[in-house]
Write a protein that holds these residues in place. Structure first.
Motif, short mmCIF file in Angstrom:
data_model
loop_
_atom_site.label_atom_id
_atom_site.label_comp_id
_atom_site.label_asym_id
_atom_site.label_seq_id
_atom_site.Cartn_x
_atom_site.Cartn_y
_atom_site.Cartn_z
N TRP A 176 4.64 14.48 -11.13
CA TRP A 176 5.24 14.62 -12.46
C TRP A 176 4.25 15.20 -13.46
O TRP A 176 4.61 16.05 -14.27
CB TRP A 176 5.71 13.24 -12.93
N ARG A 177 2.99 14.77 -13.37
CA ARG A 177 1.97 15.27 -14.30
C ARG A 177 1.72 16.75 -14.08
O ARG A 177 1.64 17.53 -15.05
CB ARG A 177 0.67 14.48 -14.11
N TYR A 178 1.58 17.17 -12.82
CA TYR A 178 1.37 18.59 -12.54
C TYR A 178 2.56 19.43 -13.00
O TYR A 178 2.40 20.55 -13.48
CB TYR A 178 1.13 18.79 -11.04
N HIS A 179 3.75 18.85 -12.85
CA HIS A 179 4.94 19.57 -13.30
C HIS A 179 4.92 19.76 -14.81
O HIS A 179 5.26 20.84 -15.32
CB HIS A 179 6.19 18.80 -12.86
N LYS A 180 4.52 18.72 -15.56
CA LYS A 180 4.44 18.83 -17.02
C LYS A 180 3.39 19.85 -17.44
O LYS A 180 3.60 20.63 -18.37
CB LYS A 180 4.13 17.47 -17.63
N ILE A 181 2.23 19.85 -16.75
CA ILE A 181 1.18 20.82 -17.08
C ILE A 181 1.68 22.24 -16.82
O ILE A 181 1.43 23.16 -17.61
CB ILE A 181 -0.09 20.52 -16.26
N THR A 219 0.83 -1.21 0.00
CA THR A 219 0.00 0.00 0.00
C THR A 219 0.86 1.25 0.00
O THR A 219 0.58 2.22 -0.72
CB THR A 219 -0.92 0.00 1.23
N LEU A 220 1.91 1.23 0.81
CA LEU A 220 2.81 2.39 0.87
C LEU A 220 3.49 2.62 -0.48
O LEU A 220 3.61 3.77 -0.94
CB LEU A 220 3.85 2.16 1.96
N LEU A 221 3.93 1.54 -1.13
CA LEU A 221 4.59 1.68 -2.43
C LEU A 221 3.63 2.23 -3.48
O LEU A 221 4.01 3.09 -4.29
CB LEU A 221 5.14 0.33 -2.88
N VAL A 222 2.38 1.73 -3.48
CA VAL A 222 1.39 2.22 -4.44
C VAL A 222 1.13 3.71 -4.23
O VAL A 222 1.04 4.49 -5.19
CB VAL A 222 0.08 1.41 -4.32
N GLN A 223 1.01 4.12 -2.95
CA GLN A 223 0.77 5.53 -2.66
C GLN A 223 1.94 6.39 -3.11
O GLN A 223 1.75 7.49 -3.67
CB GLN A 223 0.53 5.71 -1.15
N ASP A 276 1.66 9.30 -5.90
CA ASP A 276 2.06 10.68 -5.62
C ASP A 276 3.14 11.14 -6.59
O ASP A 276 3.15 12.30 -7.03
CB ASP A 276 2.56 10.80 -4.18
N GLY A 277 4.08 10.23 -6.91
CA GLY A 277 5.13 10.60 -7.84
C GLY A 277 4.60 10.89 -9.23
O GLY A 277 5.00 11.88 -9.86
#
Length: 398
Positions: free
Chosen positions: A276-281, A263-267, A271-272
């Motif tokens: 990354w998507r917000y940074h590209k936008i 669960t921690l890895l999926v979260q 988040d990563g």
């Protein structure tokens, strides 16, 4: 729970499945693995030879032990240990003395506090762990084998364990000695009243036992004797030398831990990816804003601070007010959507004049219509040809 009795030297292994089972013999490690493979046991408690340990018992109160601390307890062994004390695995336990079956008989009561210290080379503990790692079991405890027989219940009582070539004399709840030379050891115990023997003594053992006057002797068979402690008591025993950090979890805890880690890895991945998507936008938005700014102000080729440079252009026009900023904020997205660059922007008399480069008159008319749909007063002015395209003037006001 599987019980494994580790041999000394090249002797045979002993094993039993539960507290009601008898001890079985396996001549070597391979035979042990084969014999226990059908038992479907996943966890094991291992008993190693007491002869590997050094046990010290001395009077000490709880307050003194607290003041001494673990490091001080370790250095109590300095005069007795062959190895440097920092190379020893040291375990200790405070007790209230030994109480006999009849507390009213003071001769059978020792109520003084003592600290019981057991030490063995830390490297030897590692060797035991490496050996057991070759098996298929989760090791829950690693204990000295004198704990396989009950502790004495009276002050002047002892338990003699005879197992293969080993002789172990247990004289207390936490104290036992290697009794390879039994006659000499018994000479130091002239007050011994009761000796319980687990196994069959040989002639030399028998002569040493008969040499103590008034000694009562009882003989038991350790092969069918149940262990004196429960599985949980063995695992929590202070002489369990298995490092706590390496003790295996049982039951559902490994599965729960695996789910929590997953669960921690999926979260973290989610988040990563979102960051990354917000940074590209943000990068795309900044690029579009720079392109629009340069299309409005082509003389500005070097962008250092887009916001300040844009404000400087607005302030350069003395007639500019907040109405111009409002018009530009509403017109700009439509120009970007239609991919129509503005070669010149002017604001005067509350009218925003845009010189638009388009592919033809229909594109200019479509832009004017979209501006009107936004509630703006848009008017298409003069249209002139420009290098295969057209340059049209559009006036916009609130």
């Amino acid at each position: 729970m599987l019980y494994l009795w580790m041999p000394e030297g090249d002797a045979a292994w002993r094993w039993r499945v539960n507290v009601t089972d008898v001890w079985h013999t396996a001549a070597n490690w391979d035979e042990l693995l084969q014999a226990t493979s059908t038992e479907q046991q996943k966890e094991a408690i291992v008993f190693f030879p007491t002869s590997s340990t050094q046990i010290l018992r001395q009077p000490m109160t709880r307050q003194q032990l607290r003041q001494l601390g673990p490091t001080g307890v370790r250095y109590l062994l300095e005069e007795y240990a062959l190895l440097p004390v920092d190379q020893l695995a040291v375990h200790y336990q405070l007790d209230q003395g030994q109480l006999g079956q009849n507390p009213l008989d003071k001769s059978l009561v020792d109520a003084s506090e003592h600290v019981n210290i057991m030490a063995l080379p830390a490297s030897l503990v590692g060797q035991y762990q490496n050996i057991m790692a070759l098996g298929v079991w989760r090791i829950q405890a690693l204990l000295p084998d004198f704990l396989l027989v009950p502790a004495p219940t009276q002050l002047h009582e002892a338990q003699l364990i005879i197992h293969q070539q080993q002789r172990i004399l247990r004289v207390g709840e936490y104290v036992a000695y290697c009794a390879d030379d039994l006659p000499i050891l018994l000479d130091y115990m002239p007050d011994l009243l009761q000796l319980n023997i687990w196994g069959q003594p040989d002639e030399q053992d028998q002569r040493a036992i008969e040499g103590i006057a008034g000694l009562a002797v009882s003989i038991y068979a350790w092969e069918s004797t149940p262990p004196p402690l429960t599985d949980a008591q063995y695992i929590r025993h202070p002489f369990n030398v298995l490092p706590k950090a390496k003790a295996q979890l049982s039951g559902y805890w490994p599965a729960i831990a695996a789910v929590l880690v997953a669960t921690l890895l999926v979260q973290m991945v989610y988040d990563g990816v979102r960051t990354w998507r917000y940074h590209k936008i943000a990068e795309q938005t900044h690029t579009m804003a720079v392109q629009q700014f340069q299309s409005w102000f082509p003389e500005e080729r070097r962008i250092v601070n887009l916001k300040r440079q844009f404000e400087a252009h607005l302030q350069s026009n003395s007639n500019m007010d907040l109405t111009a900023l409002s018009l530009i904020s509403r017109v700009g997205p439509l120009l970007q959507q239609a991919n129509l660059p503005a070669s010149q922007v002017q604001y005067r008399d509350n009218v925003l004049e845009l010189t638009i480069i388009a592919s033809g008159l229909p594109a200019l008319e479509s832009l004017r219509s979209q501006l009107s749909d936004q509630g703006l007063n848009a008017e298409l002015g003069s249209v002139n040809p420009a290098s295969g395209q057209v340059s049209g003037l559009i006036r916009v006001q609130l």
